[in-house]
Design a protein around this motif. Sequence first.
Motif, PDB file in Angstrom:
ATOM      1  N   ASP A   5       0.828  -1.208   0.000  1.00  0.00           N
ATOM      2  CA  ASP A   5       0.000   0.000   0.000  1.00  0.00           C
ATOM      3  C   ASP A   5       0.862   1.257   0.000  1.00  0.00           C
ATOM      4  OD1 ASP A   5      -2.320  -1.491   0.013  1.00  0.00           O
ATOM      5  OD2 ASP A   5      -2.557  -1.416   2.193  1.00  0.00           O
ATOM      6  N   ILE A   6       1.926   1.258   0.776  1.00  0.00           N
ATOM      7  CA  ILE A   6       2.825   2.411   0.833  1.00  0.00           C
ATOM      8  C   ILE A   6       3.539   2.581  -0.502  1.00  0.00           C
ATOM      9  CG2 ILE A   6       4.939   3.290   1.914  1.00  0.00           C
ATOM     10  CD1 ILE A   6       3.924   1.966   4.526  1.00  0.00           C
ATOM     11  N   LEU A   7       3.991   1.476  -1.080  1.00  0.00           N
ATOM     12  CA  LEU A   7       4.665   1.540  -2.371  1.00  0.00           C
ATOM     13  C   LEU A   7       3.710   2.017  -3.470  1.00  0.00           C
ATOM     14  CD1 LEU A   7       7.265   1.041  -3.927  1.00  0.00           C
ATOM     15  CD2 LEU A   7       6.545  -1.323  -4.231  1.00  0.00           C
ATOM     16  N   ALA A   8       2.483   1.538  -3.441  1.00  0.00           N
ATOM     17  CA  ALA A   8       1.496   1.976  -4.433  1.00  0.00           C
ATOM     18  C   ALA A   8       1.214   3.471  -4.293  1.00  0.00           C
ATOM     19  CB  ALA A   8       0.205   1.179  -4.283  1.00  0.00           C
ATOM     20  N   PHE A   9       1.132   3.958  -3.059  1.00  0.00           N
ATOM     21  CA  PHE A   9       0.897   5.383  -2.818  1.00  0.00           C
ATOM     22  C   PHE A   9       2.074   6.217  -3.336  1.00  0.00           C
ATOM     23  CE2 PHE A   9       1.049   9.192  -0.137  1.00  0.00           C
ATOM     24  CZ  PHE A   9      -0.213   9.708  -0.389  1.00  0.00           C
ATOM     25  N   ALA A  10       3.302   5.757  -3.083  1.00  0.00           N
ATOM     26  CA  ALA A  10       4.482   6.475  -3.557  1.00  0.00           C
ATOM     27  C   ALA A  10       4.536   6.493  -5.082  1.00  0.00           C
ATOM     28  CB  ALA A  10       5.746   5.842  -2.987  1.00  0.00           C
ATOM     29  N   LEU A  11       4.192   5.373  -5.705  1.00  0.00           N
ATOM     30  CA  LEU A  11       4.162   5.330  -7.167  1.00  0.00           C
ATOM     31  C   LEU A  11       3.105   6.278  -7.725  1.00  0.00           C
ATOM     32  CD1 LEU A  11       4.624   1.512  -7.847  1.00  0.00           C
ATOM     33  CD2 LEU A  11       6.225   3.338  -8.413  1.00  0.00           C
ATOM     34  N   ARG A  12       1.948   6.347  -7.080  1.00  0.00           N
ATOM     35  CA  ARG A  12       0.879   7.254  -7.541  1.00  0.00           C
ATOM     36  C   ARG A  12       1.319   8.713  -7.447  1.00  0.00           C
ATOM     37  NH1 ARG A  12      -1.834   4.481 -10.778  1.00  0.00           N
ATOM     38  NH2 ARG A  12      -2.644   2.603  -9.872  1.00  0.00           N
ATOM     39  N   ILE A  13       2.010   9.063  -6.365  1.00  0.00           N
ATOM     40  CA  ILE A  13       2.495  10.437  -6.219  1.00  0.00           C
ATOM     41  C   ILE A  13       3.503  10.747  -7.331  1.00  0.00           C
ATOM     42  CG2 ILE A  13       3.858  11.970  -4.730  1.00  0.00           C
ATOM     43  CD1 ILE A  13       1.020  11.613  -3.761  1.00  0.00           C
ATOM     44  N   GLY A  14       4.402   9.808  -7.617  1.00  0.00           N
ATOM     45  CA  GLY A  14       5.354   9.992  -8.706  1.00  0.00           C
ATOM     46  C   GLY A  14       4.674  10.115 -10.061  1.00  0.00           C
ATOM     47  N   GLU A  15       3.683   9.264 -10.299  1.00  0.00           N
ATOM     48  CA  GLU A  15       2.929   9.335 -11.553  1.00  0.00           C
ATOM     49  C   GLU A  15       2.266  10.697 -11.709  1.00  0.00           C
ATOM     50  OE1 GLU A  15       0.119   6.201 -11.199  1.00  0.00           O
ATOM     51  OE2 GLU A  15       1.638   4.631 -11.353  1.00  0.00           O
ATOM     52  N   LEU A  16       1.666  11.165 -10.638  1.00  0.00           N
ATOM     53  CA  LEU A  16       0.989  12.457 -10.669  1.00  0.00           C
ATOM     54  C   LEU A  16       1.980  13.588 -10.938  1.00  0.00           C
ATOM     55  CD1 LEU A  16      -1.707  13.929 -10.269  1.00  0.00           C
ATOM     56  CD2 LEU A  16      -1.182  14.034  -7.828  1.00  0.00           C
ATOM     57  N   ALA A  17       3.126  13.550 -10.285  1.00  0.00           N
ATOM     58  CA  ALA A  17       4.126  14.597 -10.468  1.00  0.00           C
ATOM     59  C   ALA A  17       4.692  14.589 -11.894  1.00  0.00           C
ATOM     60  CB  ALA A  17       5.259  14.422  -9.457  1.00  0.00           C
ATOM     61  N   PHE A  18       5.029  13.406 -12.392  1.00  0.00           N
ATOM     62  CA  PHE A  18       5.618  13.336 -13.725  1.00  0.00           C
ATOM     63  C   PHE A  18       4.593  13.656 -14.810  1.00  0.00           C
ATOM     64  CE2 PHE A  18       8.728  10.225 -11.722  1.00  0.00           C
ATOM     65  CZ  PHE A  18       9.654  11.228 -11.479  1.00  0.00           C
ATOM     66  N   ALA A  19       3.374  13.176 -14.658  1.00  0.00           N
ATOM     67  CA  ALA A  19       2.331  13.493 -15.645  1.00  0.00           C
ATOM     68  C   ALA A  19       2.012  14.988 -15.622  1.00  0.00           C
ATOM     69  CB  ALA A  19       1.075  12.676 -15.382  1.00  0.00           C
ATOM     70  N   GLY A  20       2.009  15.592 -14.444  1.00  0.00           N
ATOM     71  CA  GLY A  20       1.786  17.037 -14.343  1.00  0.00           C
ATOM     72  C   GLY A  20       2.892  17.837 -15.003  1.00  0.00           C
ATOM     73  N   THR A  21       4.129  17.380 -14.847  1.00  0.00           N
ATOM     74  CA  THR A  21       5.257  18.054 -15.486  1.00  0.00           C
ATOM     75  C   THR A  21       5.188  17.928 -17.004  1.00  0.00           C
ATOM     76  OG1 THR A  21       6.595  17.563 -13.545  1.00  0.00           O
ATOM     77  CG2 THR A  21       7.762  18.231 -15.520  1.00  0.00           C
ATOM     78  N   VAL A  22       4.836  16.747 -17.483  1.00  0.00           N
ATOM     79  CA  VAL A  22       4.680  16.549 -18.930  1.00  0.00           C
ATOM     80  C   VAL A  22       3.560  17.450 -19.449  1.00  0.00           C
ATOM     81  CG1 VAL A  22       3.936  14.897 -20.704  1.00  0.00           C
ATOM     82  CG2 VAL A  22       5.623  14.220 -19.011  1.00  0.00           C
ATOM     83  N   ALA A  23       2.461  17.527 -18.718  1.00  0.00           N
ATOM     84  CA  ALA A  23       1.350  18.384 -19.146  1.00  0.00           C
ATOM     85  C   ALA A  23       1.772  19.849 -19.179  1.00  0.00           C
ATOM     86  CB  ALA A  23       0.158  18.191 -18.217  1.00  0.00           C
ATOM     87  N   GLY A  24       2.552  20.275 -18.188  1.00  0.00           N
ATOM     88  CA  GLY A  24       2.997  21.665 -18.146  1.00  0.00           C
ATOM     89  C   GLY A  24       3.961  22.010 -19.268  1.00  0.00           C
ATOM     90  N   LEU A  25       4.953  21.159 -19.491  1.00  0.00           N
ATOM     91  CA  LEU A  25       5.924  21.433 -20.550  1.00  0.00           C
ATOM     92  C   LEU A  25       5.291  21.370 -21.937  1.00  0.00           C
ATOM     93  CD1 LEU A  25       8.979  19.420 -19.174  1.00  0.00           C
ATOM     94  CD2 LEU A  25       8.797  21.901 -19.412  1.00  0.00           C
ATOM     95  N   THR A  26       4.430  20.379 -22.138  1.00  0.00           N
ATOM     96  CA  THR A  26       3.769  20.259 -23.432  1.00  0.00           C
ATOM     97  C   THR A  26       2.779  21.400 -23.644  1.00  0.00           C
ATOM     98  OG1 THR A  26       3.978  17.865 -23.244  1.00  0.00           O
ATOM     99  CG2 THR A  26       2.477  18.679 -24.917  1.00  0.00           C
ATOM    100  N   GLY A  27       2.066  21.758 -22.597  1.00  0.00           N
ATOM    101  CA  GLY A  27       1.131  22.878 -22.688  1.00  0.00           C
ATOM    102  C   GLY A  27       1.837  24.195 -22.974  1.00  0.00           C
ATOM    103  N   SER A  28       3.023  24.364 -22.418  1.00  0.00           N
ATOM    104  CA  SER A  28       3.802  25.572 -22.684  1.00  0.00           C
ATOM    105  C   SER A  28       4.188  25.657 -24.152  1.00  0.00           C
ATOM    106  CB  SER A  28       5.050  25.567 -21.805  1.00  0.00           C
ATOM    107  OG  SER A  28       5.912  26.613 -22.152  1.00  0.00           O
ATOM    108  N   TYR A  29       4.597  24.528 -24.712  1.00  0.00           N
ATOM    109  CA  TYR A  29       4.932  24.523 -26.142  1.00  0.00           C
ATOM    110  C   TYR A  29       3.691  24.778 -26.998  1.00  0.00           C
ATOM    111  CZ  TYR A  29       6.254  23.039 -30.776  1.00  0.00           C
ATOM    112  OH  TYR A  29       6.464  23.006 -32.131  1.00  0.00           O
TER     113      TYR A  29
END
Length: 166
Positions: A5-29
């Motif tokens: 459960d802890i590992l799944a939560f950590a992976l979800r936080i990472g997924e959210l952070a990386f997907a948000g960064t991709v959305a921000g960089l792509t949206g900027s372009y």
Amino acid sequence: MRLTDILAFALRIGELAFAGTVAGLTGSYLHSTHGTSNWSKKRFIYTEAIAGTAILFSLLFLCPFATSFIHWPIDLLLSTSFIIAFGLLAAFIRLKHCGSVWNWQGITAGSSSECAQFKADLAFCFLASIFFLASAVLGGWVVRRVRTARVDGVGARGQKWYRSRV
């Protein structure tokens, strides 16, 4: 079960952070190329749509009721989608003559060049795909372990199905 459960939560936080960064960089372009044809921006529109979908599912799966690990096929699908976006962006970088996809010099030196932003977008897209793949593997492993335990006559908490608590 707590460790998964802890590992799944950590992976979800990472997924959210990386997907948000991709959305921000792509949206900027996409914002900087506002007046151009949409046909020339198709790979970035695809990447933005995948990043938005990934943010939505990451937020949904962070909720406490979603700890059943049965959503691993969605993680696998999103991982595959991010790998496709990675390939599309890598092909675009090659067309822009930004050098090798794996050459990361100048990406963190405060450079605001277009090539550095493309390579950062590419890197976070790859990291998002790895995190979604790790989450899918973890979910598949947990689901398989629970099914095997139930077939053997032992419940998910190590109890026999016929044993009474009275």
